[in-house]
Design a protein around this motif. Structure first.
Motif, short mmCIF file in Angstrom:
data_model
loop_
_atom_site.label_atom_id
_atom_site.label_comp_id
_atom_site.label_asym_id
_atom_site.label_seq_id
_atom_site.Cartn_x
_atom_site.Cartn_y
_atom_site.Cartn_z
N PRO A 1 0.64 -1.08 0.10
CA PRO A 1 0.15 0.03 -0.20
C PRO A 1 0.48 1.19 0.33
CG PRO A 1 -0.71 -1.63 1.32
CD PRO A 1 0.93 -1.75 1.17
N ALA A 2 2.11 1.41 0.48
CA ALA A 2 2.96 2.18 1.10
C ALA A 2 3.44 2.52 -0.73
CB ALA A 2 3.76 1.78 1.37
N LEU A 3 3.37 1.34 -1.34
CA LEU A 3 4.22 2.01 -2.50
C LEU A 3 3.79 2.11 -4.00
CD1 LEU A 3 6.95 1.43 -4.52
CD2 LEU A 3 5.81 -1.20 -5.38
N GLN A 4 1.97 2.05 -3.57
CA GLN A 4 0.81 2.50 -4.37
C GLN A 4 0.23 3.20 -3.91
OE1 GLN A 4 -1.17 -0.92 -2.40
NE2 GLN A 4 -1.25 -1.78 -4.27
N TRP A 5 1.40 4.03 -2.87
CA TRP A 5 0.41 5.51 -2.66
C TRP A 5 1.47 6.51 -3.22
CZ3 TRP A 5 3.93 9.06 0.37
CH2 TRP A 5 3.14 10.48 0.41
N ALA A 6 3.01 6.20 -3.16
CA ALA A 6 4.28 7.18 -3.34
C ALA A 6 4.06 7.14 -4.83
CB ALA A 6 5.38 6.28 -3.40
N LEU A 7 3.73 5.34 -6.21
CA LEU A 7 3.48 5.42 -7.10
C LEU A 7 2.20 6.97 -7.42
CD1 LEU A 7 4.13 2.51 -8.51
CD2 LEU A 7 5.91 4.09 -8.99
N GLY A 8 0.99 6.75 -6.68
CA GLY A 8 -0.05 7.71 -7.13
C GLY A 8 -0.32 9.18 -6.98
N ALA A 9 1.12 9.57 -6.05
CA ALA A 9 1.93 10.59 -5.87
C ALA A 9 2.46 11.75 -6.68
CB ALA A 9 2.71 10.71 -3.99
N GLY A 10 3.58 10.56 -7.22
CA GLY A 10 3.75 10.90 -8.50
C GLY A 10 5.27 10.84 -8.57
N TRP A 11 5.53 9.73 -7.02
CA TRP A 11 7.44 9.77 -7.05
C TRP A 11 7.55 8.87 -8.22
CZ3 TRP A 11 8.92 4.02 -5.18
CH2 TRP A 11 9.72 4.62 -5.11
N SER A 12 8.73 9.37 -8.90
CA SER A 12 9.30 8.10 -10.42
C SER A 12 10.94 7.74 -9.88
CB SER A 12 9.76 9.33 -11.21
OG SER A 12 8.51 10.10 -11.45
N PRO A 13 10.49 6.68 -9.12
CA PRO A 13 11.05 5.69 -8.18
C PRO A 13 12.49 5.52 -9.18
CG PRO A 13 10.25 3.79 -8.34
CD PRO A 13 9.21 5.77 -9.50
N ARG A 14 14.08 4.90 -9.09
CA ARG A 14 15.02 4.93 -10.03
C ARG A 14 14.61 3.14 -10.08
NH1 ARG A 14 20.53 4.38 -7.34
NH2 ARG A 14 19.11 2.49 -6.60
N THR A 15 14.42 3.27 -11.65
CA THR A 15 14.42 1.88 -12.05
C THR A 15 15.01 0.73 -11.17
OG1 THR A 15 14.07 2.25 -14.36
CG2 THR A 15 14.31 0.49 -14.36
#
Length: 134
Positions: free
Chosen positions: A64-78
């Motif tokens: 859920p935390a990772l899904q939230w971060a992606l929804g918030a626009g976080w663009s992680p390093r691959t």
């Protein structure tokens, strides 16, 4: 109360950078990452006070935390989220990260270092690349 600049402090963002930086240092690692996502200023202050801002293994190892971060626009390093999840043995997060963010050989290294053979087997079944030189 008045700030150094003589302005009245009405909310957290009205505080001067040095005061905010001190407050950020008091925040636990799990909470520092979402705080850094709230604004460019908080991100820069978090990075300056701790030397880095990362997704944090405990944070990224929860779906859920990772899904939230992606929804918030976080663009992680691959591969970063998948590697952290692999190191914590979180298969649901490994699968999600692989599907949405990709992964690289570092996921195998993190899983192996933590002794998560089941994750290594899953990474192999997902066809996550083992070698970055190809």
């Amino acid at each position: 109360q008045k700030s150094k600049m003589g302005h009245r402090v009405r909310c957290l963002v009205d505080l001067p950078d040095d005061a905010l930086e001190h407050l950020i240092e008091l925040v636990d690692a799990d909470s520092r990452f979402p705080l850094a996502l709230t604004s460019r200023r908080f991100h820069n202050l978090s990075q300056r006070s701790t030397g880095y801002v990362t997704c944090g293994a405990p944070f990224c190892a929860r779906l859920p935390a990772l899904q939230w971060a992606l929804g918030a626009g976080w663009s992680p390093r691959t591969g970063l989220a998948c590697a952290h999840a692999a190191g914590h043995g979180q298969l649901d997060v490994v699968r999600f990260a692989w599907q949405h963010l990709g992964a690289d050989a570092s996921a195998y290294a993190h899983a192996a270092a933590a002794g998560h053979l089941h994750v290594i087997e899953e990474l192999s079944a997902l066809n996550v690349p083992r070698d970055t030189s190809a």
